[in-house]
Design an enzyme around this catalytic site. Structure first.
Site, PDB file in Angstrom:
ATOM      1  N   GLY B 169      -0.003  14.631 -33.938  1.00  0.00           N
ATOM      2  CA  GLY B 169      -1.417  14.362 -34.140  1.00  0.00           C
ATOM      3  C   GLY B 169      -2.166  14.393 -32.820  1.00  0.00           C
ATOM      4  N   GLY B 170      -3.130  13.481 -32.701  1.00  0.00           N
ATOM      5  CA  GLY B 170      -3.957  13.422 -31.497  1.00  0.00           C
ATOM      6  C   GLY B 170      -3.135  13.221 -30.244  1.00  0.00           C
ATOM      7  N   GLY B 404      -3.728  49.711 -13.881  1.00  0.00           N
ATOM      8  CA  GLY B 404      -4.451  48.458 -13.704  1.00  0.00           C
ATOM      9  C   GLY B 404      -3.506  47.312 -13.398  1.00  0.00           C
ATOM     10  CB  ALA B 405      -0.044  46.580 -14.423  1.00  0.00           C
TER      11      ALA B 405
END
Lengths: 666, 510
Positions: B169-170, B404-405
């Site tokens: 949960g939280g 681009g790498a």
């Protein structure tokens, strides 16, 4: 003498020949295949000639290619090493035709000894003791039974052209003889294309002992003692020694003289080996003659001081032997261990790949011991699938057998090999085996002592304690270093205590350490004390310790909260904890290793090429499941038992690591 | 007087009992240690100083006033790890199942505030059933107070979470905002909603282990950075990690004595790159041979294995390593590997840890899966992280650096300080074959011509020298001297000063 020789081989033997040639001032030429571009023998030789693709049958054993290399390099003689072309009469013939010297025996001798039946006949004519048996060709099973009865059981039924255990059967009675004859014949026909069969006495408690002979072209011949090669795994020699712990002087002389007689009978000129089988009563029988330098020749060199390669080269250049029989003195004891790239924990499966670490023990020549390592690889090199998986031949020499064994144990422990599976742990286990230590072994030693295969070593209590003591001392050093980190709170530093609990092989040893500048005294809770010294510092992968004055060499790896220590064939996870840590660690649940019997695990790093089954399919034992390509070799993985495929985790094109799960079964 | 002193001892004894003998036994039976035992293992012997031992909750609903145990389900304080200060909270499952109340949260907040003030890491040992339901919104408020402090501490002091039991949960959002999350195999799990809710809402049937166990979070979700066999191992490994980390963002990374020559030559690295450019090799061998003593602390080992992240030391000083792994997916960048490495680079930059990058990258992974998943923005995270980092950056290209790498992987253009390449490096827009087929489209039908073009391209670009001519590579180095060169580079950068322009904060493409 020759000015330049070519070595028609690769690996350690090529390197070994180059060393002697260099010592003699002879230039060397290496040959190499695509896979060996960066190999050690290529680096060591004065020049090197490329002779083709990686597979040996397209390079190293193609006579034409080797002949071209000889021509191109202008070599005057060729050393063939062992294997490859070393016992190929056609190669000897080709050299002869080209006017190049063969550093080996004459072609006639190779041919005469190349056939089992012919060689045995020649041996008998030369009055060499041979195994009682029938030399002629056997027509049918009934004749086989008749002959077997004449020789008396047990008998061995063998293919004439056989080798490596193929086409070989042992029979203890008429039925087995009948059956054995038929199956040998079939196997021989399919394996060798030659179904000639012969029968001989089966020798009990057999040892494999061979005589080294050396002959020149002037009719001189000597023998250089014997080598005991009984420790074999599936006819592959693993450990050899010289002399044999079994022979007496009289037997040695008888075997030696017969071996020389045989060599002379075939006009032998070079180094050669006459193999005998010796039974429990020291009866010896001729097996075969190897017309080449043997793999295990170093042990003979170590006890005789004769460089066999040098002698071969001198003989080939026409020199007469400078050593007479009376000059040959056997001095001390030598042992050879063959390191194979075979994983003993995986049924000795060949292992290939990059040697990310390869640090053999330092070679030593001292009055009291010698360590010699014949190798053809180096750190960062590759063990390729194309050739013999032997990595190195580690030899030790000492005045006595016990000392030679002890030096071997240390040398094995100091030998660092990482990146591939190898048989070092198994060799260590052999060196510590009581039967080996007593010298009481037969060719069945490995099969009898490790019938289920090798599963590691259980160390004796005293060794465990010494390892535990070392681990405690080492851990303390490592922990003290950790406290010297920057950024700590002045005056509130961590103090490393002196009480520790060492856990290994399921045993816990509470220990108290008393350290001083020279080392540490480790006191176990039962009052026993061990003095540990050594210069290990954190990060060292090899710890040369001395515990209670005894050397202890450990290969050191890291695990959480301790070390992985390897020594004497054992592979241990060792935890060193404070007493409180140990108390809490004891609360941790034991996690069982996952059950992998219902999984198909990838046995080697590789690429899945093909999956042959589908989910839900029932597979039979032995059925192909999938194909993994590793180093261009397609390996078919088969079902170990009947099962139903429940899940397939990998498909064609997936690249997998060792032990990745390929598929699961119900 | 003696009685009064005795009273303290008595009360302490009660507090140390936590939930009592039976619950402690139950905790042990699950293979878990108690909150205090864990602290003992985490910290140096006898170094723990406790805060708020006697703190108790103030809840009076549902009969809670009848049970007000000392400590309120969490043990807090500070101590040392190898003499260096750390703050710690350890949830006590034996007290109200370790559930978080307002006061429980106050205790955690107190040590977090202290850690921030004094510049020391915070280590949280999580073992809690969740919110203290009896307290309602007070408990939720408590969570949020902790969250806010996690956020404020982020990038100021290292925060480490160890999940040693339930965390649901939280509760998951506090660890989620810390720098590292470790889990214990078989005894811990983390999820926002548990198997029961999952079943109700989506009809999926799943076990807690499959939904949020250590394997799930280390291999699939990448929520956890590593998983360990048991409590003892997990805490030992947290100690090991802390030895790599600075105490705070104004501190330099720690230095410790080392036993490994900085100029050690590794001849075997000269043969690490296989002859065939399409054959993979294990980049970890390079990392281990370059780092001090072969010691490598890997982060997210099981996730996005095509990139390797973790810590080594050079000359005893911490260095963060990012390396493409040719063994997996040829070492390409993709969504997962970009995210993994970007977070690691930002951690290093936040805490002044120099970054060493080993590059062998054939490009970004193509495919609809990647594009639909937003590889553009995820890939940009790594690019952004490298570009904004002001810590010393040393890069070694071992083989491929394509497209681009190449730019992304700590290139010179992203303010790389020392950009080295091995002679085997190929720095190009793409592989020779692909490039040729585009440049010489007209010759596509002619295999012979294409082969010739490919060879020409290889000769021109499949090497580091074109880049070196332009100064994009500072120096081409021998593989065997990598450790020496890299160590000297970082030594030269010890006083590096570089500042980004003032901004409130950047806007990294999340």
């Amino acid at each position: 003498m020759f000015n330049k020789i070519l070595i028609a081989n690769r690996g350690e033997i090529a390197c070994r020949v180059i060393k002697t040639a260099r010592k003699m001032g002879i230039a060397t030429v290496a040959i190499y295949s695509d896979a060996d571009r960066q190999a050690l023998h290529v680096q060591m030789a004065d020049e090197a000639v490329h002779i083709g693709p990686a597979p040996a049958n397209q390079s190293y054993i193609v006579i034409d290619k080797v002949m071209q290399a000889i021509k191109a390099s202008g070599a005057e003689a060729v050393h063939p090493g062992y294997g490859f072309l070393s016992e190929n009469p056609k190669f000897a013939e080709a050299l002869d035709a080209a006017g190049v010297a063969f550093i080996g025996p004459p072609k006639g001798a190779i041919e005469a000894m190349g056939d089992k039946i012919t060689s045995k006949k020649i041996a008998q004519e030369a009055e060499v003791s041979t195994v009682p048996g029938y030399m002629g060709l056997i027509e049918d099973a009934e004749e086989a039974v008749k002959i077997s009865n004449e020789i008396r059981y047990p008998v061995m039924i063998k293919a004439s052209a056989g080798g490596g255990g193929k086409g070989m059967r042992i029979a203890w009675n008429d039925d087995e003889a009948r059956e054995g004859f038929q199956s040998s014949k079939n196997e021989a026909a399919s394996s060798f294309g030659d179904d000639r069969i012969f029968i001989e006495k089966f020798v009990t408690q057999p040892r494999h002992i061979e005589i080294q002979v050396l002959c020149d072209t002037h009719g001189n011949g000597i023998y250089l003692g014997e080598r005991e090669c009984s420790i074999q795994r599936r006819n592959q020699k693993v450990v050899e020694e010289a002399p044999s712990p079994f022979l007496d002087e009289a037997t040695r002389r008888a075997m030696g003289e017969q071996a020389v007689a045989l060599a002379k009978a075939v006009g032998y000129a070079s180094a050669g080996t006459v193999e005998f089988i010796v039974d429990g009563d020291k009866n010896f029988y001729f097996l075969e003659m190897n017309t080449r330098l043997q793999v295990e020749h170093p042990v003979t060199e170590l006890i005789t001081g004769v460089d066999l390669v040098e002698q071969m080269i001198r003989v080939a250049s026409g020199e007469p032997l400078s050593i007479a029989q009376e000059d040959v003195k056997l001095n001390g004891w030598a042992i050879e261990n063959r390191l194979y790239a075979e994983d003993p924990y995986r049924g000795f499966l060949p292992s290939i790949g990059r040697l990310s670490r390869y640090r053999p023990p330092a070679e030593v020549v001292k009055a009291d011991h010698v360590v010699r390592n014949d190798t053809g690889v180096y750190e960062g090199g590759e063990i390729s699938m194309y050739y013999d998986p032997m990595i190195a031949k580690l030899c030790t020499w000492a005045p006595t057998r016990d000392e030679a064994i002890e030096h071997m144990r240390i040398a094995l422990d100091s030998f660092e090999i990482e990146g591939i599976g190898h048989n070092l742990p198994f060799l260590s286990a052999v060196m510590d085996h009581p039967k080996f230590i007593s010298g009481d072994m037969t060719t069945a030693f490995i099969a009898e002592e490790w019938p289920e295969g090798f599963e590691g070593v259980t160390l004796p209590e005293i060794t465990l304690r010494r390892i535990a003591a070392s681990a405690a001392a080492m851990h303390r050093v490592a922990e003290i270093r950790r406290t010297r980190i920057s950024g700590r709170m002045d005056n509130h530093e961590r103090r490393v205590g002196s009480d520790w609990v060492v856990t290994l092989q399921g045993e816990s040893f509470p220990a108290s350490i008393d350290a001083d500048p020279e080392g540490a005294t480790v006191r176990f809770s039962d009052g026993t004390e061990h003095r540990v010294t050594g210069n290990w510092t954190p990060g060292d992968q090899l710890a040369r310790m001395s515990v209670d004055g005894e050397p202890l060499v450990l290969k050191v790896g890291k695990i959480s909260g301790g070390f992985r220590l390897r020594s004497r064939g054992a592979d241990l996870k060792v935890h060193v904890r404070t007493p409180r840590q140990a108390e809490l660690a004891a609360l941790m649940p034991e996690k069982l290793a996952a059950d992998t019997s219902k999984l198909l695990l990838c046995p080697m790093p590789g690429l899945i090429v093909k999956v042959d089954v589908e989910v839900g399919q029932e597979v039979q034992e032995g059925q192909a499941l999938c194909t993994v390509e590793a180093m261009k070799m397609e390996n078919i993985l088969r079902a170990e038992r009947k099962a139903v495929v429940s899940k397939i985790n990998a498909g064609p094109g997936d690249s997998l690591a060792v032990d990745d799960v390929i598929m699961e079964f119900e | 007087m003696k009685d009064i002193l005795q009273e303290l001892d008595n009360r302490r004894a009660i507090a140390r009992q936590g939930g009592g003998e039976k619950r402690i036994e139950a905790q042990h039976a699950k293979g878990k240690l108690t909150a205090r035992e864990r602290i003992e293992l985490l910290l140096d012997e006898d170094s723990f100083e406790e805060f708020d031992m006697f703190k108790a909750h103030r809840c009076t609903d549902f009969g809670m006033e009848a049970q007000r145990p000392y400590g309120d389900g969490v043990v807090t304080g500070w101590g040392t790890i190898n003499g260096r200060q750390v703050y710690v909270f350890s949830q006590d499952f034996t007290v109200f199942g370790g559930s978080l109340s307002e006061t429980h949260a106050e205790k955690i907040c107190k040590i977090m505030d202290m850690a921030m003030q004094n510049g020391a890491p915070v280590i949280g040992l999580n073992d809690s059933g969740g919110a203290r339901i009896q307290e309602g919104v007070a408990s939720l408020a408590g969570y949020a107070e902790v969250f806010q402090r996690n956020i404020m501490a982020s990038g100021v002091v290292p925060q480490i979470s160890v999940i040693m039991g339930p965390c649901a949960g939280g509760a998951v959002y506090s660890p989620a905002m810390t720098d590292f999350i470790f889990m214990v195999k078989d005894s811990s799990y983390m999820f926002v909603t548990g198997p029961d809710v999952v079943k109700t809402v989506t009809n999926e049937v799943v076990t807690a282990e499959d939904l949020g166990g250590a394997s799930t979070h280390t291999r699939k979700s990448s929520v956890a950075d590593a998983a360990f066999e048991n409590d003892v191992e997990a805490l030992a490994e947290v100690r090991r990690l802390v030895d790599f980390l600075p105490l705070n963002n104004r501190d330099k990374a720690p230095v410790r004595p080392f036993f490994d020559a900085p100029d050690r030559i590794e001849q075997s690295l000269d043969t690490l790159i296989p002859e065939n450019p399409n054959t993979p090799y294990d980049m970890k061998e390079l990392i281990q041979k370059v780092g001090d003593e072969g010691d490598f602390y890997e982060i997210q080992e099981e996730f996005a294995k095509n990139i390797i992240t973790g810590f080594i030391r050079l000359e005893g000083r911490t260095v963060g390593v990012v390396a493409n792994q040719p063994l997996v997916l040829a070492g390409c960048l993709d969504i997962d590997s970009s995210r993994k490495a970007a977070r690691f680079v930002r951690f290093c930059d936040a805490f002044e840890i120099p970054i060493l990058t080993f590059v062998d990258v054939p490009g970004f992974l193509p495919g609809t899966g990647q594009e639909f998943g937003g590889v553009i923005k995820h890939g940009a995270k790594l690019l952004f992280a490298y570009g904004e980092a002001t810590v010393p950056k040393v890069t070694v290209i071992t083989r491929k650096a394509y497209g681009g790498a190449y730019d992304v992987m700590a290139s010179k253009h992203l303010r790389g300080d020392f950009n080295y390449a091995w002679p085997t490096a190929e720095i190009a827009v793409m592989g020779a074959k692909g490039a040729t087929e585009i440049i010489h489209r007209a010759d596509l039908g002619n295999a012979e011509k294409i082969a010739q073009h490919t060879q020409d391209y290889e000769e021109r670009f499949a090497n580091p020298f074109v880049a070196a001519e332009r100064g994009f590579i500072d120096e081409v180095i021998q593989p065997h001297s990598t450790r020496r060169r890299v160590a000297r580079a970082f030594a030269a950068l010890r006083n590096k000063k570089l500042q980004n322009p003032w901004k409130k904060h950047d806007n990294i493409p999340l």
